[in-house]
Design a protein around this motif. Structure first.
Motif, PDB file in Angstrom:
ATOM      1  N   PRO A 129     -12.769  -4.261  -7.024  1.00 50.13           N
ATOM      2  CA  PRO A 129     -12.894  -5.585  -6.400  1.00 50.13           C
ATOM      3  C   PRO A 129     -12.521  -6.686  -7.383  1.00 50.13           C
ATOM      4  CG  PRO A 129     -15.048  -4.649  -6.880  1.00 50.13           C
ATOM      5  CD  PRO A 129     -14.058  -3.562  -7.144  1.00 50.13           C
ATOM      6  N   LYS A 130     -12.347  -7.897  -6.871  1.00 47.25           N
ATOM      7  CA  LYS A 130     -11.892  -9.008  -7.702  1.00 47.25           C
ATOM      8  C   LYS A 130     -12.955 -10.094  -7.783  1.00 47.25           C
ATOM      9  CE  LYS A 130      -9.434 -10.792  -3.655  1.00 47.25           C
ATOM     10  NZ  LYS A 130      -8.120 -11.177  -3.109  1.00 47.25           N
ATOM     11  N   LEU A 131     -12.804 -10.936  -8.796  1.00 43.17           N
ATOM     12  CA  LEU A 131     -13.709 -12.065  -8.974  1.00 43.17           C
ATOM     13  C   LEU A 131     -13.073 -13.310  -8.377  1.00 43.17           C
ATOM     14  CD1 LEU A 131     -15.092 -11.607 -12.614  1.00 43.17           C
ATOM     15  CD2 LEU A 131     -16.158 -10.978 -10.456  1.00 43.17           C
ATOM     16  N   LEU A 132     -13.837 -14.001  -7.534  1.00 44.41           N
ATOM     17  CA  LEU A 132     -13.366 -15.237  -6.915  1.00 44.41           C
ATOM     18  C   LEU A 132     -14.114 -16.428  -7.495  1.00 44.41           C
ATOM     19  CD1 LEU A 132     -13.249 -14.173  -3.145  1.00 44.41           C
ATOM     20  CD2 LEU A 132     -11.426 -14.032  -4.861  1.00 44.41           C
ATOM     21  N   LEU A 170     -18.079 -11.572  -6.599  1.00 47.72           N
ATOM     22  CA  LEU A 170     -17.349 -10.314  -6.571  1.00 47.72           C
ATOM     23  C   LEU A 170     -16.991 -10.008  -5.121  1.00 47.72           C
ATOM     24  CD1 LEU A 170     -16.508  -7.843  -8.412  1.00 47.72           C
ATOM     25  CD2 LEU A 170     -18.532  -6.727  -7.485  1.00 47.72           C
ATOM     26  N   ALA A 171     -15.703  -9.919  -4.840  1.00 51.93           N
ATOM     27  CA  ALA A 171     -15.224  -9.735  -3.470  1.00 51.93           C
ATOM     28  C   ALA A 171     -14.472  -8.425  -3.358  1.00 51.93           C
ATOM     29  CB  ALA A 171     -14.312 -10.900  -3.072  1.00 51.93           C
ATOM     30  N   VAL A 178      -8.778 -11.493 -11.628  1.00 51.21           N
ATOM     31  CA  VAL A 178      -9.653 -10.690 -12.474  1.00 51.21           C
ATOM     32  C   VAL A 178     -10.193  -9.538 -11.648  1.00 51.21           C
ATOM     33  CG1 VAL A 178     -11.731 -10.679 -13.907  1.00 51.21           C
ATOM     34  CG2 VAL A 178     -10.263 -12.713 -13.845  1.00 51.21           C
ATOM     35  N   ARG A 179      -9.964  -8.314 -12.119  1.00 48.62           N
ATOM     36  CA  ARG A 179     -10.411  -7.116 -11.417  1.00 48.62           C
ATOM     37  C   ARG A 179     -11.577  -6.484 -12.165  1.00 48.62           C
ATOM     38  NH1 ARG A 179      -8.608  -6.127  -6.143  1.00 48.62           N
ATOM     39  NH2 ARG A 179      -6.672  -7.315  -5.904  1.00 48.62           N
ATOM     40  N   VAL A 180     -12.505  -5.907 -11.391  1.00 47.16           N
ATOM     41  CA  VAL A 180     -13.722  -5.320 -11.961  1.00 47.16           C
ATOM     42  C   VAL A 180     -13.835  -3.876 -11.493  1.00 47.16           C
ATOM     43  CG1 VAL A 180     -16.246  -5.426 -12.056  1.00 47.16           C
ATOM     44  CG2 VAL A 180     -14.891  -7.541 -12.041  1.00 47.16           C
ATOM     45  N   LEU A 181     -14.052  -2.979 -12.430  1.00 46.49           N
ATOM     46  CA  LEU A 181     -14.281  -1.567 -12.107  1.00 46.49           C
ATOM     47  C   LEU A 181     -15.784  -1.322 -12.008  1.00 46.49           C
ATOM     48  CD1 LEU A 181     -13.104   1.312 -11.738  1.00 46.49           C
ATOM     49  CD2 LEU A 181     -13.442   1.621 -14.199  1.00 46.49           C
ATOM     50  N   PRO A 182     -16.298  -0.907 -10.848  1.00 46.23           N
ATOM     51  CA  PRO A 182     -17.744  -0.658 -10.725  1.00 46.23           C
ATOM     52  C   PRO A 182     -18.228   0.384 -11.724  1.00 46.23           C
ATOM     53  CG  PRO A 182     -16.700  -0.713  -8.569  1.00 46.23           C
ATOM     54  CD  PRO A 182     -15.589  -0.719  -9.577  1.00 46.23           C
ATOM     55  N   ASN A 183     -19.465   0.221 -12.174  1.00 46.01           N
ATOM     56  CA  ASN A 183     -20.032   1.175 -13.114  1.00 46.01           C
ATOM     57  C   ASN A 183     -20.148   2.564 -12.514  1.00 46.01           C
ATOM     58  OD1 ASN A 183     -20.339  -0.606 -15.250  1.00 46.01           O
ATOM     59  ND2 ASN A 183     -22.351  -1.288 -14.587  1.00 46.01           N
ATOM     60  N   ALA A 184     -20.503   2.639 -11.249  1.00 46.44           N
ATOM     61  CA  ALA A 184     -20.651   3.937 -10.584  1.00 46.44           C
ATOM     62  C   ALA A 184     -19.323   4.340  -9.948  1.00 46.44           C
ATOM     63  CB  ALA A 184     -21.740   3.867  -9.514  1.00 46.44           C
ATOM     64  N   ASP A 185     -19.023   5.634 -10.029  1.00 47.21           N
ATOM     65  CA  ASP A 185     -17.837   6.163  -9.369  1.00 47.21           C
ATOM     66  C   ASP A 185     -18.158   6.295  -7.878  1.00 47.21           C
ATOM     67  OD1 ASP A 185     -15.607   7.451  -8.460  1.00 47.21           O
ATOM     68  OD2 ASP A 185     -15.615   9.024  -9.983  1.00 47.21           O
ATOM     69  N   ARG A 212     -19.518  -9.345  -0.504  1.00 46.82           N
ATOM     70  CA  ARG A 212     -19.500 -10.507  -1.387  1.00 46.82           C
ATOM     71  C   ARG A 212     -20.806 -10.515  -2.190  1.00 46.82           C
ATOM     72  NH1 ARG A 212     -15.206 -10.186   0.453  1.00 46.82           N
ATOM     73  NH2 ARG A 212     -13.809 -11.800   1.290  1.00 46.82           N
ATOM     74  N   VAL A 213     -20.693 -10.521  -3.504  1.00 45.53           N
ATOM     75  CA  VAL A 213     -21.879 -10.486  -4.359  1.00 45.53           C
ATOM     76  C   VAL A 213     -21.765 -11.569  -5.423  1.00 45.53           C
ATOM     77  CG1 VAL A 213     -23.304  -9.078  -5.890  1.00 45.53           C
ATOM     78  CG2 VAL A 213     -22.060  -8.011  -4.016  1.00 45.53           C
ATOM     79  N   PRO A 214     -22.722 -12.489  -5.493  1.00 45.16           N
ATOM     80  CA  PRO A 214     -22.729 -13.466  -6.594  1.00 45.16           C
ATOM     81  C   PRO A 214     -22.991 -12.758  -7.927  1.00 45.16           C
ATOM     82  CG  PRO A 214     -24.077 -14.223  -4.773  1.00 45.16           C
ATOM     83  CD  PRO A 214     -23.760 -12.789  -4.493  1.00 45.16           C
ATOM     84  N   VAL A 215     -22.112 -12.974  -8.883  1.00 42.90           N
ATOM     85  CA  VAL A 215     -22.218 -12.302 -10.181  1.00 42.90           C
ATOM     86  C   VAL A 215     -22.030 -13.328 -11.289  1.00 42.90           C
ATOM     87  CG1 VAL A 215     -21.417 -10.071  -9.309  1.00 42.90           C
ATOM     88  CG2 VAL A 215     -19.754 -11.735 -10.166  1.00 42.90           C
ATOM     89  N   VAL A 216     -22.193 -12.852 -12.506  1.00 37.73           N
ATOM     90  CA  VAL A 216     -21.962 -13.678 -13.684  1.00 37.73           C
ATOM     91  C   VAL A 216     -21.309 -12.806 -14.742  1.00 37.73           C
ATOM     92  CG1 VAL A 216     -24.272 -13.210 -14.602  1.00 37.73           C
ATOM     93  CG2 VAL A 216     -23.034 -15.225 -15.372  1.00 37.73           C
ATOM     94  N   VAL A 217     -20.312 -13.366 -15.420  1.00 39.48           N
ATOM     95  CA  VAL A 217     -19.682 -12.670 -16.543  1.00 39.48           C
ATOM     96  C   VAL A 217     -20.627 -12.785 -17.729  1.00 39.48           C
ATOM     97  CG1 VAL A 217     -17.665 -12.518 -18.030  1.00 39.48           C
ATOM     98  CG2 VAL A 217     -17.402 -13.223 -15.649  1.00 39.48           C
ATOM     99  N   GLU A 218     -21.063 -11.660 -18.257  1.00 43.30           N
ATOM    100  CA  GLU A 218     -22.207 -11.637 -19.162  1.00 43.30           C
ATOM    101  C   GLU A 218     -21.984 -12.433 -20.446  1.00 43.30           C
ATOM    102  OE1 GLU A 218     -25.491  -8.277 -19.914  1.00 43.30           O
ATOM    103  OE2 GLU A 218     -23.521  -7.791 -20.718  1.00 43.30           O
TER     104      GLU A 218
END
Length: 289
Positions: free
Chosen positions: A213-216, A205-206, A256-263, A191-197
């Motif tokens: 991962p998805k945004l909650l 981010l879960a 909402v799904r997020v693709l990590p920057n790193a593979d 679980r990471v607290p994030v912000v949509v830029e």
């Protein structure tokens, strides 16, 4: 007498010429068939004759090909010169833009330092990091972690951020003397607290053991667009704000799904970063559990 003889020869040759022209195609076909039969019967002789003919015409073909090859090289050189000129112009324009950005960055740095001195702002804590090599990915359907070749003897501590080139990968959850375990963003426990830029909307981010991962906790009316960058918000005390996390790949009824920057499947080296934030070494961090 001679003129009469030559005229007779011409009159006799005329029908033969007409006959030859009439059956020329048939004669050529017969000649081809004869050559094929000779080639089958006397293959060695035909090969030798072909080799001699090729040897005889090779100098002529070489002399003919040289001007063509020279012309091709000249044309290729001209194209390369033109491409180099265009590339040079592009690089000059890009260099000019970079110089402008450099001047703007220096000006903003000076202005920032001046404002900090006026506000008596607390300086940012120093950042240190350790580079470690990934030696194992003992994950499964229910666990996504990495093992790296750095441990307590190298200065690794629980809670340190794990970065790979383009962005955040996870955090250190277990430290041994010679190795450490990294919990990835995609793990179901992450679980990471994030912000949509763009919208500056906060979320969490879960991970769910999928590649994205998805945004909650996003408000339903939040306008999230595909392609928007997601960065850490700084809440919780483990990560500073602004660390790149990933980009939005889908936003719909399924969330909402997020693709990590790193593979995360091809990571070979990691940076374990100590940002000097309070609470980094807490085992029960609200960001991840």
């Amino acid at each position: 007498m001679k003129p009469r003889t030559s005229g007779s020869v011409i009159r006799l040759a005329a029908p033969l010429r007409a006959l030859a022209q009439r059956f020329s195609f048939l004669l050529l076909v017969l000649a081809c068939v004869a050559l094929m039969m000779v080639g089958k019967i006397e293959a060695l002789s035909v090969d030798n004759a072909r080799a001699r003919v090729t040897d005889a015409f090779a100098p002529i073909l070489d002399a003919i090909s040289r001007p063509a090859a020279t012309a091709a090289r000249v044309v290729e050189s001209a194209v390369e010169v033109q491409n180099a000129f265009e590339e040079n112009q592009r690089l000059k324009a890009e260099n000019a833009r970079l110089l402008q950005w450099k001047q703007a960055a220096l000006r903003l740095e000076s202005e920032n330092a001046s404002l900090r001195s006026l506000l008596k702002a607390t300086p940012e804590p120093s950042v240190s990091y350790i580079t470690a090599r990934v030696i194992a990915a003992p994950g499964s359907s229910f666990l996504r972690t990495l093992v790296v070749t750095a441990g307590r003897r190298d200065g690794v501590r629980k809670g340190q951020a794990a970065l790979a080139g383009p962005g955040l990968v996870g955090r250190v959850i277990e430290v041994g003397e010679w190795s450490s375990r990294i919990l990835l963003l995609t793990d179901i426990n992450a679980r990471v607290p994030v912000v949509v830029e763009s919208s500056r909307q906060r979320a969490v981010l879960a991970g769910d053991n999928s590649d994205q991962p998805k945004l909650l906790y996003l408000p339903p009316e939040t306008p999230v667009q595909v392609g928007e960058r997601v960065v850490t918000s700084g809440h919780g005390g483990l990560f500073p704000p602004g660390l790149p996390v990933g980009v939005v790949t889908s936003a719909g009824e399924r969330g909402v799904r997020v693709l990590p920057n790193a593979d995360l499947s091809r990571i070979e080296h990691l940076r374990l970063v100590e940002f000097g934030l309070p609470g980094t070494d807490l085992d029960q961090a609200s960001e991840w559990k």
